[in-house]
Scaffold this motif. Structure first.
Motif, mmCIF file in Angstrom:
data_model
loop_
_atom_site.group_PDB
_atom_site.id
_atom_site.type_symbol
_atom_site.label_atom_id
_atom_site.label_comp_id
_atom_site.label_asym_id
_atom_site.label_seq_id
_atom_site.Cartn_x
_atom_site.Cartn_y
_atom_site.Cartn_z
ATOM 1 N N ASP A 63 -6.496 10.508 -6.771
ATOM 2 C CA ASP A 63 -6.143 9.111 -6.992
ATOM 3 C C ASP A 63 -7.402 8.252 -6.854
ATOM 4 O O ASP A 63 -7.843 7.979 -5.750
ATOM 5 C CB ASP A 63 -5.139 8.670 -5.917
ATOM 6 C CG ASP A 63 -3.859 8.154 -6.528
ATOM 7 O OD1 ASP A 63 -3.862 7.924 -7.757
ATOM 8 O OD2 ASP A 63 -2.883 7.984 -5.780
ATOM 9 N N LYS A 73 -2.972 -3.537 -3.068
ATOM 10 C CA LYS A 73 -2.226 -2.295 -2.957
ATOM 11 C C LYS A 73 -3.168 -1.107 -2.748
ATOM 12 O O LYS A 73 -2.915 -0.233 -1.921
ATOM 13 C CB LYS A 73 -1.394 -2.100 -4.238
ATOM 14 C CG LYS A 73 0.004 -1.567 -3.992
ATOM 15 C CD LYS A 73 0.775 -1.490 -5.295
ATOM 16 C CE LYS A 73 1.049 -0.036 -5.634
ATOM 17 N NZ LYS A 73 1.496 0.130 -7.020
ATOM 18 N N ASP A 74 -4.269 -1.119 -3.514
ATOM 19 C CA ASP A 74 -5.265 -0.049 -3.369
ATOM 20 C C ASP A 74 -5.852 -0.039 -1.958
ATOM 21 O O ASP A 74 -6.069 1.018 -1.362
ATOM 22 C CB ASP A 74 -6.420 -0.250 -4.372
ATOM 23 C CG ASP A 74 -5.979 0.034 -5.800
ATOM 24 O OD1 ASP A 74 -5.015 0.803 -5.979
ATOM 25 O OD2 ASP A 74 -6.598 -0.516 -6.725
ATOM 26 N N LYS A 77 -3.462 1.437 0.415
ATOM 27 C CA LYS A 77 -3.332 2.877 0.189
ATOM 28 C C LYS A 77 -4.508 3.623 0.826
ATOM 29 O O LYS A 77 -4.321 4.625 1.513
ATOM 30 C CB LYS A 77 -3.268 3.155 -1.325
ATOM 31 C CG LYS A 77 -2.744 4.539 -1.653
ATOM 32 C CD LYS A 77 -2.521 4.696 -3.149
ATOM 33 C CE LYS A 77 -3.850 4.692 -3.887
ATOM 34 N NZ LYS A 77 -3.689 4.696 -5.350
ATOM 35 N N ARG A 80 -4.203 3.627 4.538
ATOM 36 C CA ARG A 80 -3.141 4.481 5.070
ATOM 37 C C ARG A 80 -3.474 5.955 4.907
ATOM 38 O O ARG A 80 -2.827 6.808 5.504
ATOM 39 C CB ARG A 80 -1.814 4.119 4.393
ATOM 40 C CG ARG A 80 -1.330 2.791 4.926
ATOM 41 C CD ARG A 80 -0.119 2.220 4.250
ATOM 42 N NE ARG A 80 0.125 0.875 4.811
ATOM 43 C CZ ARG A 80 1.126 0.091 4.478
ATOM 44 N NH1 ARG A 80 2.014 0.492 3.579
ATOM 45 N NH2 ARG A 80 1.255 -1.090 5.029
ATOM 46 N N ASN A 81 -4.480 6.263 4.090
ATOM 47 C CA ASN A 81 -4.926 7.645 3.965
ATOM 48 C C ASN A 81 -6.066 7.973 4.917
ATOM 49 O O ASN A 81 -6.527 9.114 4.978
ATOM 50 C CB ASN A 81 -5.384 7.925 2.523
ATOM 51 C CG ASN A 81 -4.214 8.293 1.633
ATOM 52 O OD1 ASN A 81 -3.408 9.144 2.005
ATOM 53 N ND2 ASN A 81 -4.102 7.656 0.485
ATOM 54 N N SER A 158 -3.427 10.798 9.054
ATOM 55 C CA SER A 158 -4.175 10.472 7.853
ATOM 56 C C SER A 158 -4.941 11.694 7.357
ATOM 57 O O SER A 158 -5.153 12.652 8.093
ATOM 58 C CB SER A 158 -5.149 9.339 8.161
ATOM 59 O OG SER A 158 -5.991 9.740 9.205
ATOM 60 N N GLY B 129 -3.341 0.464 8.864
ATOM 61 C CA GLY B 129 -2.583 0.266 7.625
ATOM 62 C C GLY B 129 -1.725 -0.976 7.599
ATOM 63 O O GLY B 129 -0.927 -1.160 6.682
#
Lengths: 245, 223
Positions: A63, A73-74, A77, A80-81, A158, B129
């Motif tokens: 991705d 959004k990116d 993401k 969160r990874n 993660s 996050g």
């Protein structure tokens, strides 16, 4: 698993990262060394976009995100990874050790409260602080705070954990307990990128050592190679200095 | 000097009946002012385009003009321009006026407190996050509340006392009652001393409450 291409960062026109390319394999332990002010921390902070890179592409599991123009959004993401361990611990000062670890599980991963607290408790036990669940950060030692910081990072499961000089702010007496915990994570094949001045940790635990200077990766390889016979004169000079040989 | 002690003592319970209205105005004002203030502080901290500018204008106006003028403008002035406002009662107008006025001060106190929180707290929240807004709500604002509490309490005390201006709009509150008693009995000193003491005691009680709240909020920061 993670591919970073041409990552560039400047601060007010001064280049700090000069086009970094880096591939991180699953389960790999990468240790980044080098003189201070050469962009090691900035590299980490650009990977989870705490710092906004000027350009570059970061790809996680195929991705790709153009981090020079990442959408909200990116950004979420990518964050969160990844998970992050700070030099100054940066525990949430208004939350207990348990709540620090559970916070992300509840608010980011939307786990039911009870489930999140149970998981946070098992992490606390894992990092050896089961008896401190109701302690606030101000009441914990530096070493304990940093272990909670690592626990908080563990909670997000993660893909890669980023460590920004996790032991630099610690009194010498607490360094070892933090390094031991990091070693245990390494043994479990937790992918991690560690910026540190702990050369023994780099030698014993790293799969690959990166030497950075002037915003570039000057040399990289397995620790046996880098520490025993570095190719680049800059690496040689740096290691001579820090290892006092 | 002839201080009428028995008049003074009899007056106090009479005036206390109007303390309810005063406290209703102050507490409603506090709730609305805080809500507005938090929103405005966050808008300013995040430098939301356009909104930030509007909030700065708002704060500048409500800090730059007297509360009494604002109340008159709201109650006597605005209905003339906007007929739907003609029916607004004095109590509502006073609460709105107090809320708007003190929200401007409170927004700045809260903004200062937010700025005082170490940057790494926001970074840590982002790193797990959370979105910036969620980080604000869960991590930053709770910590900022503790820092802002003393100055917010100052402003609330000021607001309690400022409810006395509502009598100029015709609200039958503490000050209005004291004024009425004074002008019918000509015992001005006794009447206004009584009302002064009541305000003072109320403020002292709230200051006690503040100390308790501070202790509670400080719990997390004890070594």
């Amino acid at each position: 698993m993670i591919r970073i291409r041409n990552l560039v960062k400047t601060f007010n026109g001064t280049p700090v990262l000069n086009g970094i390319d880096l591939d991180i394999a699953e389960g790999e332990i990468i240790v980044v060394i080098g003189p201070s002010g050469t962009g090691k921390s900035t590299l980490l902070r650009c990977i989870n976009l705490l710092e906004q890179p000027d350009q570059g592409v970061i790809e996680i599991d195929g991705d790709a995100v153009d981090v020079g123009h990442a959408s909200k959004k990116d950004v979420l993401k990518l964050r969160r990874n990844t998970s992050f361990v700070f030099q100054n611990y940066a525990l949430f000062a208004n939350k207990t050790a348990l709540q620090n670890i559970a916070e992300g599980l509840i608010t980011v991963w939307n786990k039911p409260r009870r489930e999140a607290l149970a998981e946070a408790r098992s992490i606390l036990a894992d990092i050896g602080l089961a008896d401190k669940e109701n302690s606030y950060p101000a009441a914990l030692s530096g070493g304990q705070q940093q272990r909670v910081g690592i626990g908080r990072a563990m909670a997000s499961h993660s893909k890669v954990m980023l460590f920004d000089e996790p032991t630099s702010a610690l009194d010498p007496e607490w360094v070892d307990e933090v390094l031991q915990l990091m070693k245990r994570l390494a043994e479990r094949k937790q992918t991690m990128v560690v910026v540190t001045h702990e050369m023994s940790f780099a030698r014993d635990v790293a799969d690959r050592v990166l030497f950075m200077e002037g915003g570039r990766i000057v040399e990289q390889g397995p620790p046996q190679k880098i520490f025993a016979e570095p190719d680049d004169p800059r690496t040689q000079a740096f290691l001579r200095k820090v290892l006092r040989r | 000097m002839n201080f009428d002690l028995s008049y003074f003592i009899e007056l106090i319970p009479l005036l206390l009946r109007y303390l309810g209205i005063t406290m209703q105005m102050a507490l409603l004002g506090l709730v609305f002012a805080l809500l507005l203030a938090v929103v405005m502080a966050v808008v300013r901290v995040f430098r939301v385009p356009l909104l930030d500018w509007l909030v700065q204008l708002y704060i500048s106006f409500f800090r730059g003009t007297p509360l009494l003028v604002q109340l008159f403008l709201l109650y006597y002035g605005l209905p003339q321009m906007f007929p739907p406002l003609v029916g607004i009662d004095a109590f509502t107008a006073a609460v709105i006026g107090l809320s708007l006025h003190f929200s401007a001060y409170m927004a700045e106190s809260i903004r200062a407190a937010i700025i005082g929180i170490d940057r790494s707290q926001m970074e840590a929240a982002l790193s797990i996050g959370q979105s910036p807004l969620m980080a604000m709500r869960r991590i930053i604002l709770p910590q900022a509340a503790r820092i802002a509490l003393p100055s917010l309490m100052n402003q609330f005390v000021d607001m309690i006392k400022s409810t006395s201006l509502a009598f100029t709009l015709g609200v039958a509150e503490l000050m209005a009652r004291a004024q009425m008693e004074a002008s019918s009995s000509f015992k001005f000193f006794e009447s206004f001393l009584a009302v002064a003491l009541i305000y003072w005691v109320v403020v002292v009680l709230f200051t006690r409450l503040q100390l308790r709240l501070e202790t509670k909020l400080n719990r997390a920061y004890q070594r």
